[in-house]
Design a protein around this motif. Structure first.
Motif, PDB file in Angstrom:
ATOM      1  N   SER B  50      82.067  39.062  35.711  1.00  0.00           N
ATOM      2  CA  SER B  50      81.509  40.315  36.208  1.00  0.00           C
ATOM      3  C   SER B  50      81.684  41.403  35.158  1.00  0.00           C
ATOM      4  CB  SER B  50      82.145  40.726  37.536  1.00  0.00           C
ATOM      5  OG  SER B  50      83.472  40.357  37.606  1.00  0.00           O
ATOM      6  N   GLY B  51      80.670  42.228  35.014  1.00  0.00           N
ATOM      7  CA  GLY B  51      80.732  43.322  34.060  1.00  0.00           C
ATOM      8  C   GLY B  51      80.301  42.939  32.660  1.00  0.00           C
ATOM      9  N   CYS B  52      79.870  41.693  32.444  1.00  0.00           N
ATOM     10  CA  CYS B  52      79.499  41.288  31.092  1.00  0.00           C
ATOM     11  C   CYS B  52      78.072  41.708  30.759  1.00  0.00           C
ATOM     12  CB  CYS B  52      79.671  39.789  30.894  1.00  0.00           C
ATOM     13  SG  CYS B  52      78.407  38.810  31.699  1.00  0.00           S
ATOM     14  N   GLY B  53      77.322  42.168  31.763  1.00  0.00           N
ATOM     15  CA  GLY B  53      75.968  42.652  31.501  1.00  0.00           C
ATOM     16  C   GLY B  53      74.881  41.675  31.888  1.00  0.00           C
ATOM     17  N   LYS B  54      75.258  40.544  32.500  1.00  0.00           N
ATOM     18  CA  LYS B  54      74.241  39.530  32.772  1.00  0.00           C
ATOM     19  C   LYS B  54      73.253  39.970  33.847  1.00  0.00           C
ATOM     20  CE  LYS B  54      77.291  36.656  35.715  1.00  0.00           C
ATOM     21  NZ  LYS B  54      78.300  37.691  36.000  1.00  0.00           N
ATOM     22  N   SER B  55      73.734  40.672  34.883  1.00  0.00           N
ATOM     23  CA  SER B  55      72.813  41.143  35.917  1.00  0.00           C
ATOM     24  C   SER B  55      71.920  42.252  35.390  1.00  0.00           C
ATOM     25  CB  SER B  55      73.586  41.661  37.129  1.00  0.00           C
ATOM     26  OG  SER B  55      74.143  40.586  37.826  1.00  0.00           O
ATOM     27  N   THR B  56      72.487  43.122  34.560  1.00  0.00           N
ATOM     28  CA  THR B  56      71.688  44.184  33.946  1.00  0.00           C
ATOM     29  C   THR B  56      70.563  43.561  33.130  1.00  0.00           C
ATOM     30  OG1 THR B  56      73.641  45.584  33.820  1.00  0.00           O
ATOM     31  CG2 THR B  56      71.798  46.174  32.405  1.00  0.00           C
ATOM     32  N   ALA B 222      70.430  24.158  34.465  1.00  0.00           N
ATOM     33  CA  ALA B 222      69.913  24.702  33.207  1.00  0.00           C
ATOM     34  C   ALA B 222      69.848  23.660  32.099  1.00  0.00           C
ATOM     35  CB  ALA B 222      70.783  25.874  32.756  1.00  0.00           C
ATOM     36  N   GLN B 223      68.811  23.758  31.266  1.00  0.00           N
ATOM     37  CA  GLN B 223      68.768  22.924  30.056  1.00  0.00           C
ATOM     38  C   GLN B 223      69.431  23.623  28.890  1.00  0.00           C
ATOM     39  OE1 GLN B 223      64.773  23.077  30.911  1.00  0.00           O
ATOM     40  NE2 GLN B 223      65.851  22.275  32.674  1.00  0.00           N
ATOM     41  N   ARG B 224      69.304  24.959  28.894  1.00  0.00           N
ATOM     42  CA  ARG B 224      69.956  25.742  27.855  1.00  0.00           C
ATOM     43  C   ARG B 224      70.864  26.766  28.512  1.00  0.00           C
ATOM     44  NH1 ARG B 224      67.024  29.212  24.223  1.00  0.00           N
ATOM     45  NH2 ARG B 224      65.309  29.280  25.708  1.00  0.00           N
ATOM     46  N   VAL B 225      71.920  27.135  27.819  1.00  0.00           N
ATOM     47  CA  VAL B 225      72.862  28.098  28.366  1.00  0.00           C
ATOM     48  C   VAL B 225      73.109  29.202  27.351  1.00  0.00           C
ATOM     49  CG1 VAL B 225      75.179  28.426  29.310  1.00  0.00           C
ATOM     50  CG2 VAL B 225      74.056  26.247  29.594  1.00  0.00           C
ATOM     51  N   ALA B 226      73.217  30.428  27.853  1.00  0.00           N
ATOM     52  CA  ALA B 226      73.694  31.531  27.022  1.00  0.00           C
ATOM     53  C   ALA B 226      74.942  32.089  27.681  1.00  0.00           C
ATOM     54  CB  ALA B 226      72.625  32.611  26.907  1.00  0.00           C
ATOM     55  N   VAL B 227      75.991  32.279  26.913  1.00  0.00           N
ATOM     56  CA  VAL B 227      77.248  32.799  27.439  1.00  0.00           C
ATOM     57  C   VAL B 227      77.389  34.254  27.007  1.00  0.00           C
ATOM     58  CG1 VAL B 227      79.755  32.510  27.513  1.00  0.00           C
ATOM     59  CG2 VAL B 227      78.274  30.512  27.193  1.00  0.00           C
ATOM     60  N   MET B 228      77.564  35.137  27.971  1.00  0.00           N
ATOM     61  CA  MET B 228      77.690  36.558  27.649  1.00  0.00           C
ATOM     62  C   MET B 228      79.113  37.036  27.817  1.00  0.00           C
ATOM     63  SD  MET B 228      74.479  38.784  29.048  1.00  0.00           S
ATOM     64  CE  MET B 228      74.835  40.358  28.252  1.00  0.00           C
ATOM     65  N   TYR B 229      79.506  37.931  26.943  1.00  0.00           N
ATOM     66  CA  TYR B 229      80.811  38.562  27.072  1.00  0.00           C
ATOM     67  C   TYR B 229      80.693  39.999  26.602  1.00  0.00           C
ATOM     68  CZ  TYR B 229      85.851  39.189  27.039  1.00  0.00           C
ATOM     69  OH  TYR B 229      87.122  39.627  27.312  1.00  0.00           O
ATOM     70  N   LEU B 230      81.022  40.912  27.474  1.00  0.00           N
ATOM     71  CA  LEU B 230      81.048  42.330  27.128  1.00  0.00           C
ATOM     72  C   LEU B 230      79.743  42.787  26.462  1.00  0.00           C
ATOM     73  CD1 LEU B 230      83.392  44.277  27.664  1.00  0.00           C
ATOM     74  CD2 LEU B 230      84.024  44.085  25.269  1.00  0.00           C
ATOM     75  N   GLY B 231      78.639  42.423  27.075  1.00  0.00           N
ATOM     76  CA  GLY B 231      77.348  42.932  26.624  1.00  0.00           C
ATOM     77  C   GLY B 231      76.689  42.147  25.508  1.00  0.00           C
ATOM     78  N   LYS B 232      77.374  41.120  25.013  1.00  0.00           N
ATOM     79  CA  LYS B 232      76.795  40.343  23.917  1.00  0.00           C
ATOM     80  C   LYS B 232      76.723  38.866  24.276  1.00  0.00           C
ATOM     81  CE  LYS B 232      78.081  43.166  19.938  1.00  0.00           C
ATOM     82  NZ  LYS B 232      76.727  43.295  19.353  1.00  0.00           N
ATOM     83  N   VAL B 233      75.727  38.186  23.712  1.00  0.00           N
ATOM     84  CA  VAL B 233      75.687  36.738  23.855  1.00  0.00           C
ATOM     85  C   VAL B 233      76.593  36.156  22.774  1.00  0.00           C
ATOM     86  CG1 VAL B 233      74.258  34.689  23.572  1.00  0.00           C
ATOM     87  CG2 VAL B 233      73.426  36.604  24.920  1.00  0.00           C
ATOM     88  N   VAL B 234      77.629  35.425  23.176  1.00  0.00           N
ATOM     89  CA  VAL B 234      78.566  34.887  22.189  1.00  0.00           C
ATOM     90  C   VAL B 234      78.258  33.440  21.822  1.00  0.00           C
ATOM     91  CG1 VAL B 234      80.440  36.478  22.758  1.00  0.00           C
ATOM     92  CG2 VAL B 234      80.291  34.278  23.950  1.00  0.00           C
TER      93      VAL B 234
END
Lengths: 334, 338
Positions: B50-56, B222-234
């Protein structure tokens, strides 16, 4: 196979507990003769889908059912030899927080927004212990340290809105453990938390359980959480206990078709296969229960007998139990 | 991916909250330069806490929110600044499902009306035709005709979520953004919905941006995944690679934090700390405050996305500067660190 000797003595004994709620058609049973025993130092998971009666059972044994809309129809709850339903309101208030306490899913709604968390922990301490303000505050800070709050002394003076969900759950655990209770009832304590914070809280519950020789009744829908922390599992369906087993037996050789179906849906062992499993249909609503076994309409193993008669809970010598004409853990399924 | 239907390019979103009495508060930098694409018949998972920006980011993708900078294109057309009049014809192709069906369904409308409402806006059909389509959609999501004339409060959470899904699907969209669409329902219902999403992807070529904190669900869908942390895709990559050989220490932490018998058996270290506030993200790598393998360089310099063996990219200095994480267990000492 029996682990009887390793387990402690029974601390919380729930006997034939039936709860009714007020609906538009009158009082309707939502749990049916629920029985289980929680032993000293044991972590017991109370599991099932939403609406199966697990939270109702937890509230009932805490004496926290909303008076206007729910009541205990029959049954007894013994805590370390005390019949809880024979207590006066005053006695019950003394006991809650002291011998048995509870934490909830939403820590924010359990705390008063206008008092600092230190004050709220200290209040709980003073309610049950003869301590002065200063000593109670010291105890509050010590408890915050114990539950892993960084900079506990400074954070004690902060208000609930200044904390993250995970930190608030730590505060609630501190309040719950303030008087070193024997039993902690935790209703979905990590459901609202992020996965890394959930791991922290589960590890905290584990270490607190060991340190305080605490028995924990963990209400959860998440079988992964059960696999992570529980020793014993009670599975509920449509208000009834349908299986009780050690976590090992439950995960590897469930007896009841509902347990097996639940496990197939979540696979706590981290099976990599990509097939998705679910239970067709929905649980019955209270007041509109099927005539025989309550799981029969959704059961992959149902046959005529299941529709004809109610199925009794069979107790086994090793302390486990299941409510089915079959035993799926048996080699040939019967 | 060869051709993405929905593309986000270097999207930034900052919120400047109006403080009480117009007090000036620092902007919340919810999304900081994210690029992501969803192709035809592709399901992309977006995970993070929560808060990583994914919903935004999800809201930006369907243009419920305009990004502070960056572009969002749908079918090759930049939509981030399109006037509503020109956005409207594109809307049927780009739909969204939210976590809480309680707040996304009108309590005073029957479920049948709610599901068919998009047709009133976007297609000229008679009432009977709309009703027929609504019925068809309810069947598709596993509800029955008798449910058409009921109200949302008469449904369980799982059923309401199916209704919300039916409404998103009725215009036959090309991309559906699912924001925690299965997070509030029982596992059994979740799996049913996930199976339906798979089917829609195979049979109708729908694309999905599946936003969730639930790793198991993402892994299934999902076939592909993006991991977000603190507003960035890591980290990004094929789902199988990311789950089997996470290249970013944060992805590794997420995966080892998932509860279960394996975590209990491993007796591993408890993950440390919580994500810092997006108001004041640290300079350098966003994960530095919790990373068990943090180096001097991580505190000053944001690592650039670097290709990973097995597909995808990771933004971590370990990939260029230190022992790679991908495919190898972390050294015990580092794992137990802090």
């Amino acid at each position: 196979m029996s682990q009887e000797a390793e387990r402690g003595a029974t601390l919380l004994n729930v006997e034939e507990l039936s709860v009714e709620v007020l609906t538009s058609t009158g009082w309707t049973g939502v749990t049916d003769t629920v029985s289980f025993q929680l032993r000293r130092g044991e972590v017991m998971g109370l599991v099932g889908e939403s609406g199966c009666g697990k939270s109702t059972t937890a509230l009932a044994l805490m004496g926290l059912l909303p008076k206007a809309s729910a009541r205990v129809a029959s049954g007894t709850v013994w805590l370390d030899g005390t019949d809880l339903y024979s207590l006066s309101r005053r006695q019950w208030e003394d006991l809650r927080g002291d011998d048995i306490s509870m934490i909830f899913q939403e820590p924010m709604s359990s705390l008063h927004p206008a008092f600092t968390v230190g004050e709220q922990i200290a209040e709980s301490v003073r309610r049950h212990r003869d301590l002065g303000r200063r000593d109670a505050w010291q105890r509050a800070v010590a408890l915050l340290e114990k539950v892993g709050m960084p900079e506990a002394r400074a954070r004690a003076t902060c208000y609930p809105h200044e904390f993250s969900g995970g930190m608030l759950q730590r505060v609630l655990i501190a309040i719950a453990l303030a008087c070193e209770p024997k039993v902690l009832v935790a209703d979905e304590p990590t459901t609202a938390l992020d996965v890394t914070v959930q791991a922290q809280i589960l590890d905290l519950l584990r270490s607190m359980g060991a340190e305080f020789d605490l028995s924990i009744l963990l209400v959860t829908h998440d079988l992964d959480v059960v696999a992570d922390i529980c020793d014993e599992v009670v599975v509920m369906y449509a208000g009834q206990v349908v299986e009780q087993a050690t976590v090992k037996e439950f995960l590897h050789a469930p007896r009841h078709p509902y347990s097996r179906a639940l496990l197939a849906g979540s696979r706590p062992d981290g099976d990599d296969s990509t097939e998705l499993h679910w239970i067709p249909g929905a649980p019955p609503t209270p007041g509109a229960l099927p005539p025989g076994c309550r799981f029969e309409p959704r059961c992959a193993h149902a046959h005529d007998r299941c529709r004809a008669e109610e199925i009794a809970l069979q107790r086994h010598p090793d302390g486990s139990a299941h409510r089915c004409v079959l035993d799926l853990s048996a080699p040939r399924g019967e | 991916m060869s051709r993405d239907i929905l593309t986000l390019d270097d999207v930034h979103v900052a919120f400047s909250p109006q403080g009480l009495f117009r007090r000036r508060t620092a902007p919340v930098r919810a999304v900081r330069g994210v690029s992501l694409g969803v192709g035809e018949a592709e399901s992309v998972g977006l995970v993070g806490e929560s808060g990583c920006g994914k919903s935004t980011l999800g809201r930006v993708a369907v243009r419920l929110l305009s990004p502070t900078s960056g572009t969002v294109s749908f079918q090759g057309q930049a939509i981030q600044a399109l006037p509503e009049r020109r956005m409207r014809p594109l809307r049927p192709g780009l739909q969204m499902v939210f976590q809480d069906p309680y707040s996304s369904l009108d309590p005073s409308m029957t479920v049948g009306d709610s599901v068919a409402e998009p047709l009133r806006v976007h297609e000229r059909l008679s009432g009977a035709e709309r009703r027929a389509r609504g019925r068809e959609m309810l069947h598709l999501v596993g509800l029955e005709e008798r449910h058409l004339d009921r109200y949302p409060h008469e449904f369980s959470g799982g059923q309401r979520q199916r209704v919300a899904l039916a409404r998103a699907l009725i215009l036959n969209p090309q991309v559906v953004v699912c924001d925690e669409a299965t997070s509030a329902v029982d596992v059994s219902t979740q799996n049913q919905i996930l199976a339906l999403l798979r089917e829609l992807r195979h049979d109708r070529g729908m694309g999905f941006l599946f936003i969730s904190h639930n790793l198991a669900a993402v892994r299934h869908v999902a076939q592909r995944v993006a991991v977000m942390y603190l507003g960035k895709v890591v980290e990004t990559g094929p789902t199988a690679r990311v789950f089997a050989a996470p290249a970013h220490p944060y992805t590794h932490m997420l995966l080892t934090s998932a509860p279960g018998a394996s975590r209990r058996g491993a007796g591993g270290a408890t993950p440390v700390g919580e994500p810092p506030s997006p108001v004041n993200p640290p300079a350098g790598c966003p994960f530095q405050t919790r990373c068990p393998m943090v180096m001097e360089r991580c505190r000053v310099e944001m690592p650039a996305p670097t290709p990973v063996d097995g597909g995808g990219e990771v933004a971590c200095h370990l990939q260029t500067d230190g022992p790679h994480l991908a495919g190898r267990p972390l050294p015990e000492t580092l794992r137990a660190g802090v």
